[in-house]
Design a protein around this motif. Structure first.
Motif, PDB file in Angstrom:
ATOM      1  N   THR A 266       0.829  -1.207   0.000  1.00 48.91           N
ATOM      2  CA  THR A 266       0.000   0.000   0.000  1.00 48.91           C
ATOM      3  C   THR A 266       0.864   1.259   0.000  1.00 48.91           C
ATOM      4  OG1 THR A 266      -1.773  -1.145   1.177  1.00 48.91           O
ATOM      5  CG2 THR A 266      -1.791   1.260   1.249  1.00 48.91           C
ATOM      6  N   TYR A 267       1.912   1.250   0.828  1.00 51.38           N
ATOM      7  CA  TYR A 267       2.807   2.405   0.911  1.00 51.38           C
ATOM      8  C   TYR A 267       3.489   2.668  -0.431  1.00 51.38           C
ATOM      9  CZ  TYR A 267       7.258   4.783   1.812  1.00 51.38           C
ATOM     10  OH  TYR A 267       8.341   5.620   1.749  1.00 51.38           O
ATOM     11  N   LEU A 268       4.023   1.619  -1.054  1.00 50.75           N
ATOM     12  CA  LEU A 268       4.730   1.789  -2.314  1.00 50.75           C
ATOM     13  C   LEU A 268       3.789   2.210  -3.438  1.00 50.75           C
ATOM     14  CD1 LEU A 268       7.251  -1.213  -2.235  1.00 50.75           C
ATOM     15  CD2 LEU A 268       7.681   1.194  -1.694  1.00 50.75           C
ATOM     16  N   LEU A 269       2.576   1.664  -3.448  1.00 47.90           N
ATOM     17  CA  LEU A 269       1.605   2.075  -4.464  1.00 47.90           C
ATOM     18  C   LEU A 269       1.269   3.558  -4.329  1.00 47.90           C
ATOM     19  CD1 LEU A 269      -0.893  -0.922  -4.582  1.00 47.90           C
ATOM     20  CD2 LEU A 269       0.517  -0.101  -6.474  1.00 47.90           C
ATOM     21  N   ASP A 270       1.025   3.993  -3.100  1.00 44.77           N
ATOM     22  CA  ASP A 270       0.714   5.411  -2.880  1.00 44.77           C
ATOM     23  C   ASP A 270       1.873   6.291  -3.347  1.00 44.77           C
ATOM     24  OD1 ASP A 270      -1.720   4.771  -1.821  1.00 44.77           O
ATOM     25  OD2 ASP A 270      -1.120   4.978   0.267  1.00 44.77           O
ATOM     26  N   LYS A 271       3.086   5.868  -3.041  1.00 44.69           N
ATOM     27  CA  LYS A 271       4.243   6.665  -3.427  1.00 44.69           C
ATOM     28  C   LYS A 271       4.438   6.643  -4.944  1.00 44.69           C
ATOM     29  CE  LYS A 271       8.983   7.660  -2.029  1.00 44.69           C
ATOM     30  NZ  LYS A 271      10.106   7.302  -1.134  1.00 44.69           N
ATOM     31  N   ALA A 272       4.156   5.509  -5.558  1.00 48.49           N
ATOM     32  CA  ALA A 272       4.278   5.407  -7.020  1.00 48.49           C
ATOM     33  C   ALA A 272       3.273   6.330  -7.717  1.00 48.49           C
ATOM     34  CB  ALA A 272       4.065   3.962  -7.460  1.00 48.49           C
ATOM     35  N   PHE A 273       2.029   6.343  -7.222  1.00 48.96           N
ATOM     36  CA  PHE A 273       1.019   7.214  -7.823  1.00 48.96           C
ATOM     37  C   PHE A 273       1.353   8.687  -7.598  1.00 48.96           C
ATOM     38  CE2 PHE A 273      -2.035   3.480  -7.259  1.00 48.96           C
ATOM     39  CZ  PHE A 273      -1.910   3.107  -8.593  1.00 48.96           C
ATOM     40  N   TYR A 274       1.907   9.002  -6.428  1.00 48.79           N
ATOM     41  CA  TYR A 274       2.314  10.375  -6.155  1.00 48.79           C
ATOM     42  C   TYR A 274       3.432  10.793  -7.121  1.00 48.79           C
ATOM     43  CZ  TYR A 274       4.119  14.463  -3.679  1.00 48.79           C
ATOM     44  OH  TYR A 274       4.546  15.734  -3.354  1.00 48.79           O
ATOM     45  N   GLY A 275       4.385   9.888  -7.361  1.00 48.79           N
ATOM     46  CA  GLY A 275       5.455  10.166  -8.324  1.00 48.79           C
ATOM     47  C   GLY A 275       4.917  10.368  -9.720  1.00 48.79           C
ATOM     48  N   SER A 276       3.874   9.617 -10.044  1.00 47.68           N
ATOM     49  CA  SER A 276       3.274   9.748 -11.369  1.00 47.68           C
ATOM     50  C   SER A 276       2.588  11.106 -11.528  1.00 47.68           C
ATOM     51  CB  SER A 276       2.261   8.625 -11.587  1.00 47.68           C
ATOM     52  OG  SER A 276       1.721   8.675 -12.891  1.00 47.68           O
ATOM     53  N   GLU A 277       2.027  11.627 -10.420  1.00 41.11           N
ATOM     54  CA  GLU A 277       1.419  12.956 -10.478  1.00 41.11           C
ATOM     55  C   GLU A 277       2.485  14.048 -10.655  1.00 41.11           C
ATOM     56  OE1 GLU A 277      -0.892  13.536  -6.992  1.00 41.11           O
ATOM     57  OE2 GLU A 277      -2.304  11.907  -7.433  1.00 41.11           O
ATOM     58  N   LEU A 278       3.627  13.888  -9.994  1.00 36.99           N
ATOM     59  CA  LEU A 278       4.695  14.878 -10.092  1.00 36.99           C
ATOM     60  C   LEU A 278       5.375  14.841 -11.451  1.00 36.99           C
ATOM     61  CD1 LEU A 278       6.444  14.596  -6.590  1.00 36.99           C
ATOM     62  CD2 LEU A 278       4.873  16.376  -7.384  1.00 36.99           C
ATOM     63  N   PHE A 279       5.494  13.632 -12.003  1.00 39.61           N
ATOM     64  CA  PHE A 279       6.190  13.460 -13.291  1.00 39.61           C
ATOM     65  C   PHE A 279       5.282  12.670 -14.242  1.00 39.61           C
ATOM     66  CE2 PHE A 279       9.398  13.811  -9.978  1.00 39.61           C
ATOM     67  CZ  PHE A 279      10.254  14.772 -10.489  1.00 39.61           C
ATOM     68  N   PRO A 280       4.296  13.322 -14.840  1.00 43.70           N
ATOM     69  CA  PRO A 280       3.322  12.626 -15.695  1.00 43.70           C
ATOM     70  C   PRO A 280       3.965  11.891 -16.862  1.00 43.70           C
ATOM     71  CG  PRO A 280       2.600  14.863 -15.186  1.00 43.70           C
ATOM     72  CD  PRO A 280       4.008  14.761 -14.729  1.00 43.70           C
ATOM     73  N   MET A 281       5.151  12.351 -17.295  1.00 40.51           N
ATOM     74  CA  MET A 281       5.793  11.697 -18.442  1.00 40.51           C
ATOM     75  C   MET A 281       6.529  10.417 -18.052  1.00 40.51           C
ATOM     76  SD  MET A 281       8.961  14.355 -18.870  1.00 40.51           S
ATOM     77  CE  MET A 281       7.950  15.715 -18.319  1.00 40.51           C
ATOM     78  N   ALA A 282       6.682  10.178 -16.751  1.00 37.79           N
ATOM     79  CA  ALA A 282       7.437   9.008 -16.290  1.00 37.79           C
ATOM     80  C   ALA A 282       6.605   7.740 -16.432  1.00 37.79           C
ATOM     81  CB  ALA A 282       7.875   9.199 -14.839  1.00 37.79           C
TER      82      ALA A 282
END
Length: 392
Positions: A266-282
């Motif tokens: 759950t923690y890693l998924l939340d962090k992954a989605f947050y990273g995706s919001e910060l870097f949409p091209m990633a």
């Protein structure tokens, strides 16, 4: 039935010899398991000497039958010995609560009670609601800690519980094992305690060594994980709360693999989605040697692509840590550190901007990397030779 009557504490009592055919066990007897070998030995003794101590029974209303209050083991052994009747103390006005209380008291004061029988009887006493730990401790002359430890043994799987009564492991060793769940207990038994296990047999080890081996082989160091561990501090599956060998200040070890895995996922998924919001091209990616397959699988189930990343990926520049003045011996040293920090911060800002621009132009690929313990950002230049100006 031959009988003599007396009265004790307003409860009518008769001493009698009763036919075994008229007696039946009760449902509230705290003793549930009877060792066949022990019963056979008692039956042999009864054949030679007869019953030395009467069992306790009470009449079953509306019938000529009796229910056992205490002494079921003697009753069973007498049947094995081929006896027709048995000496009994008949309690004619005993309520259900009083009968259960007498059964508990009788079991706890037996000289031949086994460790597991004692544990089950103590648990039955607490579960009855007539005792708390303090009053039960006074009743039997033991400490509350003793009662708590004994009751914990009722959590043991049957295979390990039997090893206590056969004295193949000590109560102290069993107590350490009882702190863990069924899955760990089962593996400990099959791998280290079962008959025939050689080379890695834990029988004969002292409790401290067994405790260390379980913590080493069956638990996970929580300090490796970055999710919010506030609930872990009071969790019964945290070895810090199992009174093992964790020093002050450590996070402890987790003995609940399923819970740990779900929290980490759950923690890693939340962090992954947050990273995706910060870097949409990633894009999402994972390496061969440091990855979390469960998180990757969840992402795929959510409809995302997770690419395999080779060994040529480069960590995305991380912001430098701002110096804290308390860490320096003088204002001069702190000023120098602040100056270096500002320079490094500006360089990091420029490097990150360069990488993001190249990603927009198709000259680099940004990845949110799914690691085993953390989510990180990395990139892969499409032309490594023209990317040497960025020092990450």
């Amino acid at each position: 039935m031959e009988a003599t009557a007396s009265q004790t504490n307003a409860v009518k009592v008769q001493e009698a010899t009763i036919s075994l055919a008229l007696i039946q066990p009760s449902d509230y007897n705290p003793r549930k398991n009877f060792d066949e070998q022990s019963l056979t030995e008692l039956a042999d003794s009864i054949s030679r000497q007869g019953i030395l101590h009467a069992i306790g029974v009470r009449p079953i209303a509306g019938t000529d039958r009796y229910e056992i209050v205490y002494g079921e083991r003697r009753y069973r052994a007498s049947i094995i010995a081929g006896k027709d009747d048995i000496k009994a103390t008949v309690y004619t006005d005993l309520s259900d609560d009083e009968a259960e209380q007498k059964a508990i008291a009788e079991n706890l004061h037996r000289q031949d009670i086994t460790t597991m029988e004692e544990a089950e009887t103590l648990k039955a006493a607490i579960d009855s609601g007539r005792y708390d730990y303090a009053t039960l401790a006074t009743q039997i002359g033991k400490s509350e800690a003793y009662i708590l430890t004994r009751i914990k043994l009722t959590n043991l799987i049957p295979e390990i519980a039997r090893l206590i009564d056969t004295e193949e492991i000590t109560v102290a060793v069993a107590t350490e094992i009882s702190r863990y769940g069924v899955d760990i207990q089962t593996d400990v038994y099959n791998s280290h305690l079962k008959d025939g296990v050689t080379g890695n047999n834990w029988r004969g080890m002292d409790a401290s060594n067994v405790a260390r081996l379980i913590e080493q082989n069956y638990t996970t160091d929580l300090s490796r994980y970055h999710f919010d561990k506030s609930t872990c501090a009071s969790c019964p599956h945290n070895t810090r709360n199992l009174l093992l060998f964790c020093e002050d200040g450590c996070d402890g070890n987790c003995a609940n693999t399923a819970c740990l895995r779900e929290k980490q996922t759950t923690y890693l998924l939340d962090k992954a989605f947050y990273g995706s919001e910060l870097f949409p091209m990633a894009k999402f990616g994972q390496t061969e040697y440091d990855s979390n397959d469960m998180v990757a699988e969840r992402l795929v189930n959510f409809g995302y692509d997770v690419e395999k990343i080779g060994n040529n990926s480069i960590p995305f520049p991380m912001w430098p840590m701002q110096p804290e003045q308390d860490c320096f011996n003088s204002d001069v040293e702190y000023s120098i550190a602040i100056k270096e920090y500002e320079q490094n911060k500006e360089k990091c800002k420029n490097d990150r901007a360069t990488i993001e621009n190249m990603a927009r132009e198709g000259k680099a690929s940004l990845f949110i990397c799914i690691g085993r313990y953390d989510i990180t950002l990395c990139y892969i230049p499409t032309d490594m030779g023209n990317f040497g100006d960025v020092d990450s």
